[in-house]
Design an enzyme around this catalytic site. Sequence first.
Site, mmCIF file in Angstrom:
data_model
loop_
_atom_site.group_PDB
_atom_site.id
_atom_site.type_symbol
_atom_site.label_atom_id
_atom_site.label_comp_id
_atom_site.label_asym_id
_atom_site.label_seq_id
_atom_site.Cartn_x
_atom_site.Cartn_y
_atom_site.Cartn_z
ATOM 1 N N LYS A 194 0.876 -1.188 0.000
ATOM 2 C CA LYS A 194 0.000 0.000 0.000
ATOM 3 C C LYS A 194 0.914 1.239 0.000
ATOM 4 O O LYS A 194 1.480 1.607 1.020
ATOM 5 C CB LYS A 194 -0.864 -0.025 1.275
ATOM 6 C CG LYS A 194 -2.225 0.644 1.146
ATOM 7 C CD LYS A 194 -2.209 2.122 0.858
ATOM 8 C CE LYS A 194 -1.965 2.962 2.092
ATOM 9 N NZ LYS A 194 -1.735 4.393 1.739
ATOM 10 N N GLY A 247 6.655 5.044 8.493
ATOM 11 C CA GLY A 247 5.880 6.284 8.524
ATOM 12 C C GLY A 247 6.013 6.927 9.894
ATOM 13 O O GLY A 247 7.004 6.700 10.609
ATOM 14 N N GLU A 269 9.278 1.223 11.083
ATOM 15 C CA GLU A 269 10.390 2.161 10.919
ATOM 16 C C GLU A 269 9.768 3.545 11.004
ATOM 17 O O GLU A 269 9.026 3.945 10.112
ATOM 18 C CB GLU A 269 11.071 1.893 9.568
ATOM 19 C CG GLU A 269 12.499 2.384 9.523
ATOM 20 C CD GLU A 269 12.597 3.760 8.945
ATOM 21 O OE1 GLU A 269 12.514 4.722 9.745
ATOM 22 O OE2 GLU A 269 12.719 3.889 7.731
ATOM 23 N N CYS A 303 13.432 10.471 7.676
ATOM 24 C CA CYS A 303 13.227 10.072 9.071
ATOM 25 C C CYS A 303 14.515 10.175 9.872
ATOM 26 O O CYS A 303 14.480 10.380 11.072
ATOM 27 C CB CYS A 303 12.631 8.672 9.144
ATOM 28 S SG CYS A 303 13.529 7.514 8.122
ATOM 29 N N GLU A 400 9.410 15.937 15.786
ATOM 30 C CA GLU A 400 9.920 15.747 14.429
ATOM 31 C C GLU A 400 9.196 16.719 13.487
ATOM 32 O O GLU A 400 7.974 16.689 13.381
ATOM 33 C CB GLU A 400 9.657 14.305 13.968
ATOM 34 C CG GLU A 400 10.210 14.046 12.589
ATOM 35 C CD GLU A 400 10.025 12.602 12.142
ATOM 36 O OE1 GLU A 400 8.927 12.047 12.357
ATOM 37 O OE2 GLU A 400 10.967 12.041 11.567
HETATM 38 P P1 ADP Z 1 2.527 11.282 7.126
HETATM 39 O O1 ADP Z 1 1.778 11.686 8.350
HETATM 40 O O2 ADP Z 1 3.874 11.860 7.066
HETATM 41 O O3 ADP Z 1 1.751 11.372 5.842
HETATM 42 P P2 ADP Z 1 1.899 8.607 7.731
HETATM 43 O O4 ADP Z 1 2.584 7.873 8.813
HETATM 44 O O5 ADP Z 1 0.533 9.135 7.970
HETATM 45 O O6 ADP Z 1 2.861 9.740 7.291
HETATM 46 O O7 ADP Z 1 1.829 7.729 6.406
HETATM 47 C C1 ADP Z 1 2.658 6.658 6.077
HETATM 48 C C2 ADP Z 1 1.829 5.568 5.434
HETATM 49 O O8 ADP Z 1 0.889 5.100 6.388
HETATM 50 C C3 ADP Z 1 1.003 5.986 4.225
HETATM 51 O O9 ADP Z 1 1.000 4.920 3.275
HETATM 52 C C4 ADP Z 1 -0.382 6.182 4.809
HETATM 53 O O10 ADP Z 1 -1.416 5.978 3.857
HETATM 54 C C5 ADP Z 1 -0.419 5.082 5.845
HETATM 55 N N1 ADP Z 1 -1.385 5.281 6.929
HETATM 56 C C6 ADP Z 1 -1.820 6.444 7.467
HETATM 57 N N2 ADP Z 1 -2.734 6.213 8.441
HETATM 58 C C7 ADP Z 1 -2.877 4.865 8.540
HETATM 59 C C8 ADP Z 1 -3.651 3.995 9.364
HETATM 60 N N3 ADP Z 1 -4.473 4.468 10.283
HETATM 61 N N4 ADP Z 1 -3.531 2.662 9.168
HETATM 62 C C9 ADP Z 1 -2.685 2.162 8.253
HETATM 63 N N5 ADP Z 1 -1.937 2.931 7.432
HETATM 64 C C10 ADP Z 1 -2.014 4.267 7.572
#
Ligand code: ADP
Length: 496
Positions: A194, A247, A269, A303, A400
């Site tokens: 994803k 993320g 990570e 990161c 961050e």
């Molecule tokens: P940012 O806040 O910098 O956009 P995220 O940690 O939100 O970084 O995003 C990293 C990845 O996690 C993306 O692929 C995003 O779609 C996904 N993501 C965000 N929220 C969720 C969630 N609740 N469950 C699973 N994946 C998520």
Amino acid sequence: MGIASIAPEINSAAAQFVQKKGKILINNQWSDAASGKTFPTYDPATGEVLAQIAEGDKADIDRAVSAARKAFNGPWRKMSPSERGKLIWKLADLLEKNQEEFATLETLDNGKPLTISKAADVPLAIDNFRYFAGWATKIEGNTLNISSPGKYFAYTLREPVGVVGQIIPWNFPLLMAAWKLAPALATGCCVVLKPAEQTSLTALRLGELFVEAGFPEGVVNVVTGFGETAGAALAAHDDVDKVAFTGSTEVGKLILKAAAGNLKKVSLELGGKSPNLVFSDADIDAAVKGSAGAIFFNQGQVCCAGSRLFVEKGIFDRVVEGVSAQAKKIRVGPGIDPKTHMGPLVSKEQLDRVCGYLESGAKEGARAAAGGKKIEGKGYFVEPTVLVDTKPHMKVVQEEIFGPVVTAIPFDNVEDVMVEANNSVYGLASGIWTKDVSRAHRVAEKLQAGTVWINCWNVFDASLPFGGYKQSGWGREMGHDVLELYTQKKAVVTAI
Ligand code: ADP
């Protein structure tokens, strides 16, 4: 379409790919999302619509997971490790053949300079696939000398963990896909990937290459969509054996909760607020250049960015002036322009977030020695920024920012700076600039971080384990350590 305003010499394959309506890859077939919905993504350099992406959700994740399960129980499990390795190598060759297109897509989607996509993102992704192609034939168990000699024969099998959900971020979209996919495939897992909703293009193009390389259907599935829907459904899915996430720490905690339903394995990570320590005996010119690179590379959206710059008092002014001069020299502009050193931030949301930190720093009394502001006009640009006069409790020091903003902090002695450097919930990376080898290694041992760079920064290699102490994550990616994340051991004991 934003693409129309881009230079005419743009890679034509990339220009064409961007125009295609985004689809989802399941069982080597491209289809619309079950809902039929799509969403737009934006060119960060202009704010104009760049592409239309399929909005996958739980229904698509369900279909992708069942395709991956079928492949795992079928052709992929039966394929020899050598054949698997060859396929991964072939994928790397295809990526290399199309490297210009991939570099351009990455720049259009993420905003980063094309020079960086070409020199870092794409070649590192290729290397990663080649490194793990080699591992496919080297996954081994052991024979064990258990007690009661002569009565039992015991050995271990190292087996793939199964169906893996991989959720990746937008800062290095292709490279993060490579970091995740390569070891999973080398160890014999099947994947549902994803990508981040902001940057799906290179993952989709990579999906085409997996089909072209001849991977059996269902081994690699790519479902685009939002985190709260598609991502959450993947993390929670009962038939997924492991979820690997890169993320924010905040979302990492949500992933962990979602994974609890079937106790799937989790690797994370996450974020960082990495300390970069410059001692007065350092090669100051190298330290200045290196410290500027540590924070401004990839617009600071890294990161492991060196976002807390600790400088020994006697050289503080000189280093701050040096890093500020570097910041002022950075040519900020559209990534597609070959003269650009630093591109826009990835999205409007990210621009607002970084500007929010700049305002908070100013309100709390921090002073900008360089930058400090949004760049007005179209696109999501912000000035490379050096903040001084900070206090340890300030948000800009603790949290961050994920943008080109460094806080420069003076220190008196090594004991004090160690306390300050480790005073963070994060522990991803760190750096030391000194000519004193003994001190470098003493400090390296005390830093609570998964990586320590001595007289360098951002040196990556597929063979180096990467991951976090404390709230920066669970597990190590790359190197042979990552094999642990995608395999499990079985002990087999036979009475003889
Ligand atoms: P940012 O806040 O910098 O956009 P995220 O940690 O939100 O970084 O995003 C990293 C990845 O996690 C993306 O692929 C995003 O779609 C996904 N993501 C965000 N929220 C969720 C969630 N609740 N469950 C699973 N994946 C998520």
